[in-house]
Scaffold this motif. Sequence first.
Motif, PDB file in Angstrom:
ATOM      1  N   ALA A 274       0.316  -1.333   0.364  1.00  0.00           N
ATOM      2  CA  ALA A 274      -0.325   0.248  -0.294  1.00  0.00           C
ATOM      3  C   ALA A 274       0.937   1.513  -0.013  1.00  0.00           C
ATOM      4  O   ALA A 274       0.611   2.012  -0.943  1.00  0.00           O
ATOM      5  CB  ALA A 274      -0.781   0.077   0.825  1.00  0.00           C
TER       6      ALA A 274
ATOM      7  N   TYR B  75      -6.504   7.778  -6.564  1.00  0.00           N
ATOM      8  CA  TYR B  75      -6.128   6.328  -6.046  1.00  0.00           C
ATOM      9  C   TYR B  75      -7.699   6.060  -6.959  1.00  0.00           C
ATOM     10  O   TYR B  75      -7.613   4.637  -7.844  1.00  0.00           O
ATOM     11  CB  TYR B  75      -7.351   6.395  -4.467  1.00  0.00           C
TER      12      TYR B  75
ATOM     13  N   GLN C  38      -6.926   2.922  -9.843  1.00  0.00           N
ATOM     14  CA  GLN C  38      -8.395   1.789  -9.929  1.00  0.00           C
ATOM     15  C   GLN C  38      -9.228   1.500 -11.272  1.00  0.00           C
ATOM     16  O   GLN C  38      -9.903   0.811 -11.415  1.00  0.00           O
ATOM     17  CB  GLN C  38      -9.160   1.564  -8.826  1.00  0.00           C
TER      18      GLN C  38
ATOM     19  N   PHE D 286      -4.758  -1.802  -7.976  1.00  0.00           N
ATOM     20  CA  PHE D 286      -4.324  -2.389  -5.708  1.00  0.00           C
ATOM     21  C   PHE D 286      -5.526  -3.439  -6.190  1.00  0.00           C
ATOM     22  O   PHE D 286      -6.676  -3.036  -5.398  1.00  0.00           O
ATOM     23  CB  PHE D 286      -4.668  -0.879  -4.815  1.00  0.00           C
TER      24      PHE D 286
ATOM     25  N   CYS E 267     -10.161  -2.629  -4.809  1.00  0.00           N
ATOM     26  CA  CYS E 267      -9.065  -2.422  -3.316  1.00  0.00           C
ATOM     27  C   CYS E 267     -10.261  -1.040  -2.646  1.00  0.00           C
ATOM     28  O   CYS E 267     -10.500  -0.332  -3.756  1.00  0.00           O
ATOM     29  CB  CYS E 267      -8.788  -2.454  -2.503  1.00  0.00           C
TER      30      CYS E 267
ATOM     31  N   PHE F 129      -7.912   0.833   1.345  1.00  0.00           N
ATOM     32  CA  PHE F 129      -6.659   1.477   0.824  1.00  0.00           C
ATOM     33  C   PHE F 129      -6.516   2.853   1.534  1.00  0.00           C
ATOM     34  O   PHE F 129      -4.723   2.943   2.671  1.00  0.00           O
ATOM     35  CB  PHE F 129      -7.151   2.238  -0.626  1.00  0.00           C
TER      36      PHE F 129
END
Length: 298
Positions: A27, A41, A45, A117, A132, A137
């Motif tokens: 992470a 983020y 993703q 991730f 995630c 996260f």
Amino acid sequence: APTLSFTGHQLLEQGIVECTRQVIRDAMTHATFLLYSSGRYSDGQHASRDRIDFRPDTTEVDCWSTKTTGTDKTKAQKRLIAPHCGMTDVLWWEHFKALQERLDSLIPDAKERDFLFPTPNRNLDGYFFKPCPNSTFLRLVRLGLAEMEDKYGIKLKPGPRQIFLGTMRVQGPDEALQCGISADQRRWMGDWSDEIMTNVYTRNKREILIQIWRQLRAHYVDETQPYQPTRHPESLVGDGTRGTDGTQIPIPPHWVKPSPVKPRPTMRSGKPPIWTHLGGLWLKSLAHKEEEGFQKRM
């Protein structure tokens, strides 16, 4: 979003090799990639795993869905570009490459997935190969920073619980602001340029970002100049929130909008639903009232 202190920035990188749990180290690695690419983020993703580009001086990835696209906007592919530069001796880009190669080996079709991730399991010793969640996260990054605090006996300000996912996006541009880098150059860091992404645009952006991060390392690491953590709205554009004399400029009121008050749910008759005043056993109460009504009709 608040920014990390410069010590917090360095501990984020140190956590890549010093945190005890592998998932937390992963992470911290992913968060460092987002920091150096000034990415959201959500960008990582919504990225093509088979389009991760490991270059000699940068690590890059194409995102197929970001806040720059929508039903009312032109589809535009965004490329996150993270220069190979750091504020410590940790070569985070090598750890990021190793992380992605390890994830690709978990399942046969890993490269066809569209996130960077995955979701860790409850014991933090493995993964479920699905995206995630944001809250998970963020918790991992906070745990990593807290562990680094304890290990080095340092109290970060702002602390780990004051850090959010938007921190990674604004950290680099704010450090560049306090380093004295012009707004014309800083706008490339958060991809706030208005030009259409062409090959020339990407090449220019890559070269500018490498120069900026090398200048930041020289300023904060080699010359040991101070850095003051600040707060920024996530919609941070090229201009900063500090005046020429270094004083903080108040955030404009239109940047902060209060959440609208949600109206109390009502039925068509205008009366509140029955479960709002029958307590937790409203289902049984409702069934009892229906049975009572049926008996009256009989």
